[in-house]
Design a protein around this motif. Structure first.
Motif, PDB file in Angstrom:
ATOM      1  N   LEU A  60       0.783  -1.321  -0.017  1.00 43.47           N
ATOM      2  CA  LEU A  60      -0.005  -0.136   0.044  1.00 43.47           C
ATOM      3  C   LEU A  60       0.667   1.392  -0.011  1.00 43.47           C
ATOM      4  O   LEU A  60       0.658   2.045  -0.542  1.00 43.47           O
ATOM      5  CB  LEU A  60      -1.003  -0.160   0.987  1.00 43.47           C
ATOM      6  CG  LEU A  60      -1.981  -1.195   1.183  1.00 43.47           C
ATOM      7  CD1 LEU A  60      -2.701  -1.075   2.579  1.00 43.47           C
ATOM      8  CD2 LEU A  60      -2.947  -0.946   0.070  1.00 43.47           C
ATOM      9  N   SER A  61       1.805   1.242   0.800  1.00 46.21           N
ATOM     10  CA  SER A  61       2.634   2.611   0.813  1.00 46.21           C
ATOM     11  C   SER A  61       3.190   2.848  -0.544  1.00 46.21           C
ATOM     12  O   SER A  61       3.315   4.323  -0.931  1.00 46.21           O
ATOM     13  CB  SER A  61       3.818   2.481   1.869  1.00 46.21           C
ATOM     14  OG  SER A  61       3.340   2.160   3.131  1.00 46.21           O
ATOM     15  N   MET A  62       3.756   1.700  -1.086  1.00 47.28           N
ATOM     16  CA  MET A  62       4.293   2.352  -2.646  1.00 47.28           C
ATOM     17  C   MET A  62       3.373   2.771  -3.483  1.00 47.28           C
ATOM     18  O   MET A  62       3.705   3.454  -4.548  1.00 47.28           O
ATOM     19  CB  MET A  62       4.878   0.966  -3.302  1.00 47.28           C
ATOM     20  CG  MET A  62       5.931   0.547  -2.645  1.00 47.28           C
ATOM     21  SD  MET A  62       6.799  -0.999  -3.661  1.00 47.28           S
ATOM     22  CE  MET A  62       7.849  -1.836  -2.504  1.00 47.28           C
ATOM     23  N   MET A  63       1.923   2.248  -3.323  1.00 47.03           N
ATOM     24  CA  MET A  63       1.176   2.723  -4.211  1.00 47.03           C
ATOM     25  C   MET A  63       0.686   4.318  -4.024  1.00 47.03           C
ATOM     26  O   MET A  63      -0.177   4.675  -4.789  1.00 47.03           O
ATOM     27  CB  MET A  63      -0.178   1.819  -4.204  1.00 47.03           C
ATOM     28  CG  MET A  63       0.041   0.350  -4.544  1.00 47.03           C
ATOM     29  SD  MET A  63      -1.614  -0.446  -4.705  1.00 47.03           S
ATOM     30  CE  MET A  63      -2.364  -0.278  -3.046  1.00 47.03           C
ATOM     31  N   THR A  64       1.160   4.922  -2.993  1.00 47.38           N
ATOM     32  CA  THR A  64       0.847   6.108  -2.955  1.00 47.38           C
ATOM     33  C   THR A  64       1.746   7.375  -3.673  1.00 47.38           C
ATOM     34  O   THR A  64       1.577   8.506  -3.687  1.00 47.38           O
ATOM     35  CB  THR A  64       0.910   6.711  -1.245  1.00 47.38           C
ATOM     36  OG1 THR A  64       2.605   6.310  -1.140  1.00 47.38           O
ATOM     37  CG2 THR A  64       0.164   5.715  -0.315  1.00 47.38           C
ATOM     38  N   TYR A  65       2.674   6.820  -4.206  1.00 45.81           N
ATOM     39  CA  TYR A  65       3.478   7.563  -4.954  1.00 45.81           C
ATOM     40  C   TYR A  65       3.124   7.881  -6.518  1.00 45.81           C
ATOM     41  O   TYR A  65       2.619   6.802  -7.137  1.00 45.81           O
ATOM     42  CB  TYR A  65       5.153   7.018  -5.029  1.00 45.81           C
ATOM     43  CG  TYR A  65       5.582   7.035  -3.549  1.00 45.81           C
ATOM     44  CD1 TYR A  65       6.153   8.386  -3.103  1.00 45.81           C
ATOM     45  CD2 TYR A  65       5.568   5.891  -2.828  1.00 45.81           C
ATOM     46  CE1 TYR A  65       6.527   8.310  -1.879  1.00 45.81           C
ATOM     47  CE2 TYR A  65       6.224   6.068  -1.389  1.00 45.81           C
ATOM     48  CZ  TYR A  65       6.673   7.287  -1.057  1.00 45.81           C
ATOM     49  OH  TYR A  65       6.926   7.273   0.146  1.00 45.81           O
ATOM     50  N   GLY A  66       3.418   8.709  -7.043  1.00 52.68           N
ATOM     51  CA  GLY A  66       3.014   9.186  -8.561  1.00 52.68           C
ATOM     52  C   GLY A  66       3.593   8.240  -9.337  1.00 52.68           C
ATOM     53  O   GLY A  66       2.864   7.704 -10.497  1.00 52.68           O
ATOM     54  N   TRP A  67       4.828   7.626  -9.030  1.00 53.89           N
ATOM     55  CA  TRP A  67       5.428   6.453 -10.133  1.00 53.89           C
ATOM     56  C   TRP A  67       4.862   5.277 -10.156  1.00 53.89           C
ATOM     57  O   TRP A  67       5.047   4.350 -11.032  1.00 53.89           O
ATOM     58  CB  TRP A  67       6.954   6.328  -9.938  1.00 53.89           C
ATOM     59  CG  TRP A  67       7.320   6.146  -8.153  1.00 53.89           C
ATOM     60  CD1 TRP A  67       7.823   7.105  -7.472  1.00 53.89           C
ATOM     61  CD2 TRP A  67       7.234   4.925  -7.699  1.00 53.89           C
ATOM     62  NE1 TRP A  67       7.959   6.434  -6.283  1.00 53.89           N
ATOM     63  CE2 TRP A  67       7.627   5.028  -6.384  1.00 53.89           C
ATOM     64  CE3 TRP A  67       7.020   3.739  -8.103  1.00 53.89           C
ATOM     65  CZ2 TRP A  67       7.763   4.077  -5.457  1.00 53.89           C
ATOM     66  CZ3 TRP A  67       7.013   2.658  -7.136  1.00 53.89           C
ATOM     67  CH2 TRP A  67       7.465   2.810  -6.015  1.00 53.89           C
ATOM     68  N   TRP A  68       3.889   5.156  -9.028  1.00 54.95           N
ATOM     69  CA  TRP A  68       3.227   4.019  -8.962  1.00 54.95           C
ATOM     70  C   TRP A  68       2.221   3.369  -9.994  1.00 54.95           C
ATOM     71  O   TRP A  68       2.418   2.209 -10.501  1.00 54.95           O
ATOM     72  CB  TRP A  68       2.252   3.624  -7.780  1.00 54.95           C
ATOM     73  CG  TRP A  68       1.537   2.443  -7.771  1.00 54.95           C
ATOM     74  CD1 TRP A  68       0.087   2.484  -8.026  1.00 54.95           C
ATOM     75  CD2 TRP A  68       2.005   1.102  -7.673  1.00 54.95           C
ATOM     76  NE1 TRP A  68      -0.215   1.057  -7.965  1.00 54.95           N
ATOM     77  CE2 TRP A  68       0.888   0.282  -7.693  1.00 54.95           C
ATOM     78  CE3 TRP A  68       3.565   0.566  -6.962  1.00 54.95           C
ATOM     79  CZ2 TRP A  68       1.182  -1.088  -7.400  1.00 54.95           C
ATOM     80  CZ3 TRP A  68       3.370  -0.703  -7.027  1.00 54.95           C
ATOM     81  CH2 TRP A  68       2.357  -1.551  -7.029  1.00 54.95           C
ATOM     82  N   GLU A  69       2.087   4.507 -11.044  1.00 52.99           N
ATOM     83  CA  GLU A  69       1.151   4.183 -12.077  1.00 52.99           C
ATOM     84  C   GLU A  69       1.984   3.431 -13.207  1.00 52.99           C
ATOM     85  O   GLU A  69       1.479   2.718 -13.836  1.00 52.99           O
ATOM     86  CB  GLU A  69       0.790   5.557 -12.896  1.00 52.99           C
ATOM     87  CG  GLU A  69      -0.075   5.403 -14.062  1.00 52.99           C
ATOM     88  CD  GLU A  69      -0.679   6.771 -14.410  1.00 52.99           C
ATOM     89  OE1 GLU A  69      -1.548   6.765 -15.467  1.00 52.99           O
ATOM     90  OE2 GLU A  69      -0.225   7.879 -14.040  1.00 52.99           O
ATOM     91  N   THR A  70       3.153   3.639 -13.189  1.00 53.66           N
ATOM     92  CA  THR A  70       3.907   2.909 -14.126  1.00 53.66           C
ATOM     93  C   THR A  70       4.419   1.370 -13.646  1.00 53.66           C
ATOM     94  O   THR A  70       4.856   0.505 -14.439  1.00 53.66           O
ATOM     95  CB  THR A  70       5.654   3.483 -14.094  1.00 53.66           C
ATOM     96  OG1 THR A  70       6.166   3.605 -13.076  1.00 53.66           O
ATOM     97  CG2 THR A  70       5.335   5.035 -14.779  1.00 53.66           C
ATOM     98  N   ARG A  71       4.136   1.341 -12.241  1.00 55.47           N
ATOM     99  CA  ARG A  71       4.242  -0.170 -12.043  1.00 55.47           C
ATOM    100  C   ARG A  71       3.026  -1.021 -12.151  1.00 55.47           C
ATOM    101  O   ARG A  71       3.069  -2.241 -11.851  1.00 55.47           O
ATOM    102  CB  ARG A  71       4.730  -0.224 -10.499  1.00 55.47           C
ATOM    103  CG  ARG A  71       5.903   0.663 -10.343  1.00 55.47           C
ATOM    104  CD  ARG A  71       7.201   0.411 -11.067  1.00 55.47           C
ATOM    105  NE  ARG A  71       7.650  -0.829 -10.845  1.00 55.47           N
ATOM    106  CZ  ARG A  71       8.462  -1.508 -11.761  1.00 55.47           C
ATOM    107  NH1 ARG A  71       9.221  -0.830 -12.555  1.00 55.47           N
ATOM    108  NH2 ARG A  71       9.065  -2.800 -11.317  1.00 55.47           N
TER     109      ARG A  71
END
Length: 116
Positions: A60-71
């Motif tokens: 969940l923490s990783m999904m809060t960053y804008g770069w998550w869209e690329t992952r």
């Protein structure tokens, strides 16, 4: 000097922890975690040990960053209700494509048959 005895309890802590999290889950479950120790322990078990690769683990923490869209493409079976995870009723949620925890669950409940 016995390397096995020197590696005993502390070296196996995260191994046992990850196994305890993965073992009781139903087949093809979605597991949401929020801490690095959970994430790295679980990923090690799945990627390196080949254990419970049927379980999808999201951090969940990783999904809060804008770069998550690329992952997100790494999880093609997940229905993404927005670009990244955020709190409800925030500018990020209202105007920048964010999604809430509830929206993520609602979008995936049918896919994972309630095993979220």
């Amino acid at each position: 000097w016995n390397i096995q005895s020197s590696l005993a309890p502390p070296a196996w802590y995260f191994h046992n922890y990850a196994r305890a999290l993965l073992t009781p889950l139903p087949k093809n479950a979605l597991l949401l975690v929020n801490y690095d120790q959970q994430w790295t322990s679980l990923r090690y078990q799945q990627v390196c040990e080949g254990y419970r690769t049927d379980v999808t683990v999201l951090q969940l923490s990783m999904m809060t960053y804008g770069w998550w869209e690329t992952r997100r493409k790494l999880y093609p079976h997940i229905n993404w209700p927005g670009t990244h995870y955020t709190k409800e009723l925030t500018v990020d949620w209202a105007h920048h494509g964010g999604f809430t925890f509830k929206e993520l669950l609602d979008a995936n409940y049918a896919t994972f048959s309630g095993n979220v």
